[in-house]
Design an enzyme around this catalytic site. Structure first.
Site, PDB file in Angstrom:
ATOM      1  N   TYR A   1       0.802  -1.227   0.000  1.00 28.85           N
ATOM      2  CA  TYR A   1       0.000   0.000   0.000  1.00 28.85           C
ATOM      3  C   TYR A   1       0.838   1.282   0.000  1.00 28.85           C
ATOM      4  O   TYR A   1       0.763   2.074  -0.931  1.00 28.85           O
ATOM      5  CB  TYR A   1      -0.957   0.002   1.203  1.00 28.85           C
ATOM      6  CG  TYR A   1      -1.864  -1.207   1.206  1.00 28.85           C
ATOM      7  CD1 TYR A   1      -2.840  -1.354   0.221  1.00 28.85           C
ATOM      8  CD2 TYR A   1      -1.739  -2.215   2.155  1.00 28.85           C
ATOM      9  CE1 TYR A   1      -3.661  -2.470   0.184  1.00 28.85           C
ATOM     10  CE2 TYR A   1      -2.555  -3.336   2.128  1.00 28.85           C
ATOM     11  CZ  TYR A   1      -3.515  -3.457   1.141  1.00 28.85           C
ATOM     12  OH  TYR A   1      -4.317  -4.568   1.099  1.00 28.85           O
TER      13      TYR A   1
ATOM     14  N   PRO B   1     -11.118  -0.175  -2.204  1.00 29.18           N
ATOM     15  CA  PRO B   1     -12.352  -0.862  -2.590  1.00 29.18           C
ATOM     16  C   PRO B   1     -13.600  -0.024  -2.255  1.00 29.18           C
ATOM     17  O   PRO B   1     -13.574   0.826  -1.371  1.00 29.18           O
ATOM     18  CB  PRO B   1     -12.341  -2.141  -1.741  1.00 29.18           C
ATOM     19  CG  PRO B   1     -10.956  -2.249  -1.199  1.00 29.18           C
ATOM     20  CD  PRO B   1     -10.472  -0.841  -1.067  1.00 29.18           C
TER      21      PRO B   1
ATOM     22  N   HIS C   1      -7.398   1.392   1.610  1.00 30.96           N
ATOM     23  CA  HIS C   1      -7.127  -0.003   1.944  1.00 30.96           C
ATOM     24  C   HIS C   1      -5.979  -0.226   2.949  1.00 30.96           C
ATOM     25  O   HIS C   1      -5.911  -1.282   3.588  1.00 30.96           O
ATOM     26  CB  HIS C   1      -6.787  -0.732   0.637  1.00 30.96           C
ATOM     27  CG  HIS C   1      -7.186  -2.164   0.599  1.00 30.96           C
ATOM     28  ND1 HIS C   1      -7.276  -2.952   1.723  1.00 30.96           N
ATOM     29  CD2 HIS C   1      -7.506  -2.977  -0.429  1.00 30.96           C
ATOM     30  CE1 HIS C   1      -7.641  -4.169   1.374  1.00 30.96           C
ATOM     31  NE2 HIS C   1      -7.787  -4.218   0.073  1.00 30.96           N
TER      32      HIS C   1
ATOM     33  N   THR D   1      -3.450 -10.541   5.149  1.00 26.07           N
ATOM     34  CA  THR D   1      -3.892 -11.572   4.198  1.00 26.07           C
ATOM     35  C   THR D   1      -2.708 -12.336   3.601  1.00 26.07           C
ATOM     36  O   THR D   1      -1.581 -11.857   3.619  1.00 26.07           O
ATOM     37  CB  THR D   1      -4.629 -10.952   2.986  1.00 26.07           C
ATOM     38  OG1 THR D   1      -3.751 -10.030   2.354  1.00 26.07           O
ATOM     39  CG2 THR D   1      -5.927 -10.307   3.373  1.00 26.07           C
TER      40      THR D   1
ATOM     41  N   SER E   1     -11.615 -11.789  -4.700  1.00 29.42           N
ATOM     42  CA  SER E   1     -11.809 -11.871  -3.261  1.00 29.42           C
ATOM     43  C   SER E   1     -13.277 -12.132  -2.951  1.00 29.42           C
ATOM     44  O   SER E   1     -14.152 -11.621  -3.637  1.00 29.42           O
ATOM     45  CB  SER E   1     -11.390 -10.558  -2.606  1.00 29.42           C
ATOM     46  OG  SER E   1     -11.429 -10.708  -1.224  1.00 29.42           O
TER      47      SER E   1
HETATM   48  N1  COA Z   1     -20.162 -29.138   1.943  1.00 34.81           N
HETATM   49  C1  COA Z   1     -21.140 -28.385   2.468  1.00 34.81           C
HETATM   50  N2  COA Z   1     -20.925 -27.138   2.967  1.00 34.81           N
HETATM   51  C2  COA Z   1     -19.682 -26.640   2.912  1.00 34.81           C
HETATM   52  C3  COA Z   1     -18.622 -27.370   2.339  1.00 34.81           C
HETATM   53  C4  COA Z   1     -18.909 -28.691   1.861  1.00 34.81           C
HETATM   54  N3  COA Z   1     -17.958 -29.442   1.320  1.00 34.81           N
HETATM   55  N4  COA Z   1     -17.510 -26.634   2.419  1.00 34.81           N
HETATM   56  C5  COA Z   1     -17.844 -25.461   3.012  1.00 34.81           C
HETATM   57  N5  COA Z   1     -19.153 -25.473   3.311  1.00 34.81           N
HETATM   58  C6  COA Z   1     -19.921 -24.427   3.993  1.00 34.81           C
HETATM   59  C7  COA Z   1     -19.171 -23.873   5.185  1.00 34.81           C
HETATM   60  O1  COA Z   1     -19.409 -24.656   6.329  1.00 34.81           O
HETATM   61  C8  COA Z   1     -19.755 -22.485   5.302  1.00 34.81           C
HETATM   62  O2  COA Z   1     -21.033 -22.599   5.916  1.00 34.81           O
HETATM   63  P1  COA Z   1     -21.836 -21.328   6.537  1.00 34.81           P
HETATM   64  O3  COA Z   1     -22.434 -20.594   5.371  1.00 34.81           O
HETATM   65  O4  COA Z   1     -22.868 -21.959   7.365  1.00 34.81           O
HETATM   66  O5  COA Z   1     -20.840 -20.507   7.294  1.00 34.81           O
HETATM   67  C9  COA Z   1     -19.985 -22.069   3.867  1.00 34.81           C
HETATM   68  O6  COA Z   1     -20.067 -23.307   3.132  1.00 34.81           O
HETATM   69  C10 COA Z   1     -18.899 -21.198   3.286  1.00 34.81           C
HETATM   70  O7  COA Z   1     -17.660 -21.878   3.257  1.00 34.81           O
HETATM   71  P2  COA Z   1     -16.649 -21.677   2.043  1.00 34.81           P
HETATM   72  O8  COA Z   1     -17.384 -21.272   0.832  1.00 34.81           O
HETATM   73  O9  COA Z   1     -15.795 -22.882   1.944  1.00 34.81           O
HETATM   74  O10 COA Z   1     -15.756 -20.443   2.376  1.00 34.81           O
HETATM   75  P3  COA Z   1     -15.419 -19.655   3.668  1.00 34.81           P
HETATM   76  O11 COA Z   1     -16.612 -18.965   4.189  1.00 34.81           O
HETATM   77  O12 COA Z   1     -14.672 -20.539   4.595  1.00 34.81           O
HETATM   78  O13 COA Z   1     -14.463 -18.532   3.060  1.00 34.81           O
HETATM   79  C11 COA Z   1     -12.388 -17.559   2.415  1.00 34.81           C
HETATM   80  C12 COA Z   1     -13.262 -18.821   2.417  1.00 34.81           C
HETATM   81  C13 COA Z   1     -11.098 -17.813   1.701  1.00 34.81           C
HETATM   82  C14 COA Z   1     -13.123 -16.439   1.671  1.00 34.81           C
HETATM   83  C15 COA Z   1     -12.153 -17.139   3.903  1.00 34.81           C
HETATM   84  O14 COA Z   1     -11.427 -18.143   4.543  1.00 34.81           O
HETATM   85  C16 COA Z   1     -11.338 -15.874   4.037  1.00 34.81           C
HETATM   86  O15 COA Z   1     -10.123 -15.922   4.187  1.00 34.81           O
HETATM   87  N6  COA Z   1     -12.005 -14.697   4.030  1.00 34.81           N
HETATM   88  C17 COA Z   1     -11.339 -13.414   4.108  1.00 34.81           C
HETATM   89  C18 COA Z   1     -11.166 -12.840   2.726  1.00 34.81           C
HETATM   90  C19 COA Z   1     -10.545 -11.471   2.765  1.00 34.81           C
HETATM   91  O16 COA Z   1      -9.835 -11.083   3.663  1.00 34.81           O
HETATM   92  N7  COA Z   1     -10.825 -10.688   1.733  1.00 34.81           N
HETATM   93  C20 COA Z   1     -10.288  -9.366   1.617  1.00 34.81           C
HETATM   94  C21 COA Z   1     -11.265  -8.488   0.885  1.00 34.81           C
HETATM   95  S1  COA Z   1     -10.558  -6.881   0.640  1.00 34.81           S
END
Ligand code: COA
Length: 637
Positions: free
Chosen positions: A118, A131, A354, A476, A565
């Protein structure tokens, strides 16, 4: 077009008379657990970010490169890696230094990341870094509605701020582990400051005297709005509304110099213009008032009418750059960490700088505000007359005027160049992949891979943000969504001869590989930040740059044509950001239970990219993947 859902409740609220509302404190946000301990105690107990094992990182680095490079290129890179990993060679030495750094710091990466990602970047923060968040369209269509909405929003942020001030923010969890909450303490009362070579961020919340004002900008004119009464209580919604009315009425002229547009410049240019600007004492005080303010509210002028289909895309552009110098680009201070944007035409959202924080805390705040604004008691509040909020004065010298004209020109080029397409994918959301026992995030990432492959007959370096907030001061790392497994899947999808059962099996394997990479990334074992650390360590030790960092393969990996993302929210909103590379796409998505909001950006100056075409390819990929799963399941019955 977005469904309104939750926002109907909000809109219902804004039909109420302004003098009749009183906020009701939100007791417990739904997706988090409130723990009895205070945040600072929680922070002390967070683990430190590890330095991954050196050989593990390079094994994974080579694997990540395989789908992106030819065999010949791979051979060359394998040779360089082997040389780097010679026992007791450069690699081991840098790794030891990095481990030493890790033992001496709370987080070995955070400062470096903040600088390199940044503060050292010289590109404008607008479009290239900050963003935006697009909220669904409100039903208000006039300034009363705009003001009522803004007043309630301000009150909601102040309510949220109380939790920050009292350190009672509910602790968030990921994969059952508590997360670092530090970023929440960085988003209010902070601002980026341009420097000739490197910028800085100041956080006034940690100073001796915490700020008590916000800044409001209307028709390019900035005002200081004190949001606390003399007894320390926050102004009521009614009081804020009255103050906003006064601001509006004393900024009716729209022919003022758009001073804020200076902040949208290339950072070196802005750094110089900043010094010109603050030579004048009045200007310096005004700039300081903006920098110190808790946050900024931009009361935007209406933008050109658009078809309903293009509305969300137009709003995303408004959040990212304000629409150009004729419209709202001068109605911003892009260095300000948090700027809420409320248009007279029902537009609302925000843009944030950001450097201090990632999307999740911002989205959490948005969810909180939506809940807050939907829950209210209707009580008549007493009206205490308040003084007129002071307007911030700027003396526009010929030099400053020249800088403004140049910033206007550059902003117009930049806003014309940004191609934005917000897709409301209504067919399904998280529900479908979940029903097929697949991770929704992995599934969407595979749809992105398929869309890209279909458009370009090749795969590309892909970046997905993964949270490192399981660790103290974590930011991240990168999930590399393009893998050998994803390549096999997308190739199979384009192969008519391949049976569906095989395609499903390859999709399943590709999703599993993605989930595995995600697990590794959020536990501090991904490769990108480790490689960055080794590189920066080499620079710090003034040794010659190891060849692996001068290799074409490294340049390919560092050129993510897909910068993506997930910014998941309970609110039916979508985050958006610009592409990371000139010939790439920025893709941010919010997978709701039954639909997905996707914001896609590209640059018009690149002939090969096209945000609307990518949006169509993405929709088709998602539809084809669902059909594939359903048809295959049916055939098995
Ligand atoms: N079968 C059924 N359900 C499943 C599954 C499977 N095989 N795998 C995952 N799921 C479910 C999870 O239990 C979760 O359930 P919920 O909706 O009840 O919480 C849901 O599906 C979502 O899981 P998933 O899609 O695997 O992703 P996540 O929510 O764990 O997110 C990331 C993944 C990478 C986005 C997250 O770990 C992360 O790091 N987020 C931060 C991102 C960030 O910082 N972005 C910056 C923006 S500037």
């Amino acid at each position: 077009m977005h469904k309104l859902g939750l926002f109907q409740t909000l809109n219902a609220f804004f039909q109420l008379r302004p003098g009749l509302v009183k906020p009701c404190r939100l007791v417990k946000p739904m997706s988090v657990t409130i723990l009895p301990e205070r945040s600072s105690h929680h922070q002390d107990n967070l683990p430190k970010l590890p330095v991954p094992p050196l050989r593990q990182t390079f094994e994974r680095y080579l694997l990540m490169l395989e789908p992106l490079l030819s065999e010949e290129e791979m051979d060359h890179t394998r040779k360089l890696v082997k040389e780097f990993l010679i026992p007791e060679g450069v690699g081991d030495r840098l790794q030891r230094s990095l481990e030493r750094r890790a033992s001496n710091k709370e987080n070995w990466l955070t400062e470096w990341w903040m600088q390199s990602a940044y503060l050292d970047s010289r590109m404008p923060v607008a479009v290239y870094s900050s963003p935006g968040v697009v909220l669904p369209r409100m039903t208000f269509q006039d300034r009363q509605g705009q003001m009522r909405f803004a007043a309630k929003l301000i009150s909601g942020v102040l309510d949220f701020k109380q939790m920050i001030d009292n350190e009672t923010l509910p602790i968030e969890y990921l994969g059952g582990k508590p997360l670092c909450m530090d970023q929440y303490y960085q988003i209010l009362s902070s601002c980026r400051i341009p420097g000739p070579k490197r910028d800085t961020v100041v956080n006034h919340a940690i100073g001796k005297v915490a700020p008590t004002h916000i800044t409001v900008v209307h028709n390019f004119q900035f005002f200081v709005l004190d949001v606390y009464n003399s007894d320390g209580s926050p102004l009521t919604v009614d009081q804020i509304y009255m103050q906003l009315e006064k601001i509006w009425n004393s900024s009716l002229q729209s022919n003022k110099e758009p001073i804020g547009i200076l902040t949208s410049q290339h950072r070196n240019t802005w750094g110089k213009a900043y010094n010109n600007l603050i030579k004048d004492k009045t200007n310096k005080e005004s700039v300081r008032a903006i920098q110190k303010s808790i946050f900024t509210v931009c009361l935007d002028a209406p933008m050109p009418q658009m078809s309903e289909q293009r509305y969300q895309s137009r709003v995303a552009a408004q959040m990212l750059h304000g629409g150009g110098s004729r419209w709202n680009s001068g109605n911003r201070w892009f260095d300000k960490t948090l700027q809420f944007i409320v248009g007279e035409d029902g537009t609302c959202g925000l843009v944030y700088e950001h450097a201090p924080a990632e999307g999740p805390p911002i989205v959490f705040l948005v969810d909180y505000l939506v809940e807050y604004m939907g829950r209210m008691e209707v009580v008549r509040a007493p009206m205490i007359p308040l003084p007129m909020p002071p307007k911030l004065r700027f003396n526009i010298t010929p030099e400053v005027k020249k800088d403004i004209e140049s910033a206007k020109q550059n902003m117009n080029i930049m806003s014309h160049d940004l191609d934005v397409n917000v897709v409301y994918f209504a067919d399904y959301g998280r529900n479908v992949p979940k029903a097929h026992k697949m991770s929704p995030d992995a599934f969407i990432q595979m749809a992105l891979q398929l869309a890209y492959f279909r458009m370009y007959q090749m795969c590309c370096s892909t970046y997905e943000s993964a949270s490192l907030r399981m660790f103290a001061l974590g930011r991240t790392d990168t999930i590399r969504s393009c893998s050998n497994e994803s390549l096999k899947f997308v190739q199979a999808m384009e192969d008519l001869a391949k049976p569906n059962t095989e395609k499903v099996s390859l999709l399943d394997k590709a999703c599993q590989a993605h989930v595995e990479y995600t697990r590794m990334a959020i536990h501090g074992q991904a490769i990108d930040r480790h490689l960055l650390g080794l590189k920066l360590q080499a620079i710090e030790e003034l040794t010659s740059m190891p060849e692996i960092f001068m290799d074409t393969a490294y340049a390919v990996a560092e050129h993510p044509n897909l910068s993506t993302s997930q910014a998941g929210a309970k609110t039916d909103c979508v985050m958006c950001f610009g592409p990371l590379v000139p010939d790439g796409y920025g893709v941010c998505y919010n997978p709701m239970a039954d639909h997905i909001n996707i914001a896609i950006t590209a640059f018009n100056s690149c002939e090969e990219t096209h945000a609307a075409n990518f949006g169509r390819a993405m929709k088709k990929a998602l539809r084809d993947m669902r059909s594939l799963l359903e048809e295959t399941a049916k055939a098995k019955q």
